[in-house]
Motif scaffolding. Structure first.
Motif, mmCIF file in Angstrom:
data_model
loop_
_atom_site.group_PDB
_atom_site.id
_atom_site.type_symbol
_atom_site.label_atom_id
_atom_site.label_comp_id
_atom_site.label_asym_id
_atom_site.label_seq_id
_atom_site.Cartn_x
_atom_site.Cartn_y
_atom_site.Cartn_z
ATOM 1 N N GLY A 163 0.789 -1.227 0.000
ATOM 2 C CA GLY A 163 0.000 0.000 0.000
ATOM 3 C C GLY A 163 0.818 1.272 0.000
ATOM 4 N N ASN A 164 2.134 1.170 0.075
ATOM 5 C CA ASN A 164 2.991 2.348 -0.051
ATOM 6 C C ASN A 164 3.626 2.445 -1.432
ATOM 7 O OD1 ASN A 164 2.371 2.715 2.632
ATOM 8 N ND2 ASN A 164 4.439 3.221 3.235
ATOM 9 N N ASP A 165 3.214 1.570 -2.322
ATOM 10 C CA ASP A 165 3.668 1.568 -3.715
ATOM 11 C C ASP A 165 2.469 1.939 -4.580
ATOM 12 O OD1 ASP A 165 4.489 1.032 -6.293
ATOM 13 O OD2 ASP A 165 5.057 -1.054 -5.918
ATOM 14 N N VAL A 166 2.419 3.196 -5.013
ATOM 15 C CA VAL A 166 1.249 3.667 -5.737
ATOM 16 C C VAL A 166 1.093 2.980 -7.090
ATOM 17 C CG1 VAL A 166 2.359 5.637 -6.893
ATOM 18 C CG2 VAL A 166 -0.081 5.750 -6.316
ATOM 19 N N LEU A 167 2.204 2.591 -7.726
ATOM 20 C CA LEU A 167 2.102 1.922 -9.024
ATOM 21 C C LEU A 167 1.488 0.536 -8.869
ATOM 22 C CD1 LEU A 167 5.479 2.900 -10.741
ATOM 23 C CD2 LEU A 167 3.313 4.158 -10.638
ATOM 24 N N ALA A 168 1.904 -0.193 -7.842
ATOM 25 C CA ALA A 168 1.341 -1.511 -7.604
ATOM 26 C C ALA A 168 -0.124 -1.405 -7.195
ATOM 27 C CB ALA A 168 2.143 -2.229 -6.524
ATOM 28 N N THR A 169 -0.423 -0.433 -6.338
ATOM 29 C CA THR A 169 -1.803 -0.243 -5.892
ATOM 30 C C THR A 169 -2.705 0.104 -7.058
ATOM 31 O OG1 THR A 169 -0.993 0.507 -3.740
ATOM 32 C CG2 THR A 169 -3.260 1.029 -4.291
ATOM 33 N N TRP A 170 -2.250 1.009 -7.926
ATOM 34 C CA TRP A 170 -3.049 1.377 -9.093
ATOM 35 C C TRP A 170 -3.208 0.181 -10.041
ATOM 36 C CZ3 TRP A 170 -1.855 1.536 -14.368
ATOM 37 C CH2 TRP A 170 -2.844 2.109 -15.177
ATOM 38 N N HIS A 171 -2.173 -0.603 -10.224
ATOM 39 C CA HIS A 171 -2.222 -1.742 -11.148
ATOM 40 C C HIS A 171 -3.280 -2.757 -10.711
ATOM 41 C CE1 HIS A 171 -0.730 -4.780 -13.995
ATOM 42 N NE2 HIS A 171 -0.898 -5.639 -13.004
#
Length: 377
Positions: A245-253
């Motif tokens: 949840g602190n990785d915006v790219l992973a969260t968005w993906h």
């Protein structure tokens, strides 16, 4: 992502209980089931999943906007120009990455801590400031935006989101509903009822479970023995995903995949975003009374905004000059919105009843008459 070292079990615990506690706490430190694209130092772990540069820059801008609101909100509160509100600094990736997967035709059901998600979807800053000033000018959401007011009760938004999703399904649209909850809220009955409801009826709903380590003053390890909350989805026959949840790219993906899945008619998804509530529960809270430096250790280095900033600078998508210009724009946007919020007229006492129901009930009409009479007297 690693979790901070846990406290030792109480001395009164039996050996078996102590072993179980230690095993449960250690499970939080395993990152093998935590989806990630950007490591905490900004290096790419999944280059095949990087979104377009424009999308990465958009996510960065939205996180900067959210952080600007959070940081200026603290100052305004101390100046007596904003009411008590729950800060979300350090959770920007969890909120921005999820809400950015929606369009203005979708529904957003936020908790009280999800100001960043609402701003990302398009809630005006001035109206948001008015809301946290307890002003009626912030109670009614814009007509072109399906954002519900920030929910204060725990978990009630989950069943509401399922209802909105089913309404969209019945109307034949491709619109989805997204609802937020915290780790503590996942122990409430409404959470489980909503997942069962959505799964059984194949509702186009995306459930966001923000595991930020705390339910007010109660750590996640105390309120549940479960160490992977996304697996609760399995009990209701729907997919569950656990993401950094602190990785915006992973969260968005992962959220974008869940949203597209819902639009295709393939039903709901539960997404657990593993993050941490660095800030107090509210601006009036003192977290030093219930958590230690050991609890907080390591989370500052996982800052989601700095993580993406580092990556963008390394990739040349962002430069020192363009970054400074972006932050100046974000700051100017907030100050302009603050001027607008300051220009709103003071509410009248009777306005507290204006946004309760679309059509006032006889009781509300009577109460309004009583208020007006008291004000007149």
């Amino acid at each position: 992502m690693t979790r901070p070292t846990r406290k030792k079990p109480p001395k009164t615990a039996t050996p078996d209980a102590a072993d179980a506690y230690a095993a449960s706490a250690a499970a939080y430190d395993r990152a093998d089931d935590l989806f990630q694209i950007l490591a905490p130092d900004g290096t790419v772990t999944r280059p095949d999943l990087l979104p377009a540069p424009e999308q990465r820059l958009h996510l960065y801008r939205q996180m900067r906007r959210a952080r600007q609101f959070d940081e200026r909100g603290w100052v305004l509160y101390r100046q007596g120009r904003l009411g008590v509100f729950p800060p979300f600094g350090g959770m920007e990736a969890s909120q921005v990455g999820t809400a950015a997967a929606l369009t203005g035709d979708d529904w957003l059901f936020p908790t009280y801590r999800d100001t960043g998600a609402a701003l990302t979807l398009g809630l005006p800053i001035a109206r948001t400031l008015a809301y946290w000033r307890t002003s009626p000018h912030g109670w009614a959401m814009p007509e072109n935006l399906k954002v519900l007011p920030f929910y204060i009760p725990i978990a009630t938004q989950y069943p509401h989101a399922v209802g909105a999703a089913l309404a969209e399904k019945r109307k034949g649209t491709k619109n989805v509903a997204m609802a937020f909850i915290g780790d503590g809220g996942s122990s409430e009955g409404d959470f489980h009822e909503a997942l069962n409801f959505a799964g059984a009826l194949n509702a186009p709903c995306v459930f966001i479970l923000q595991n930020n380590g705390w339910a007010i003053s109660v750590p996640t390890r105390t309120q549940t023995k479960a160490t992977n909350l996304s697996r609760r989805a399995e009990g209701y026959g729907i997919p569950g995903v656990r993401v950094d949840g602190n990785d915006v790219l992973a969260t968005w993906h992962v959220t974008n995949e869940a949203v597209q899945r819902a639009r295709r008619g393939e039903g709901p998804t539960l997404i657990e975003t593993v993050t941490y509530r660095i800030k107090p529960h509210t601006v009036a809270d003192d977290p030093s009374r219930y958590r230690t430096e050991e609890d907080n250790a390591g989370w500052a280095e996982k800052d989601p905004v700095v993580r993406l900033q580092t990556h963008l600078l390394q990739e040349g998508i962002l430069t020192g000059e363009s970054d400074a210009a972006l932050m100046a724009e974000v700051a100017a946007e907030f100050e302009e919105a603050l001027k607008e919020a300051d220009s709103y007229p003071d509410p009248t006492p009777a306005e507290i009843l204006d946004h309760v129901f679309a059509e006032p009930t006889p009781q509300l009409r009577k109460q309004r008459e009583q208020i007006l009479a008291e004000v007149g007297a």
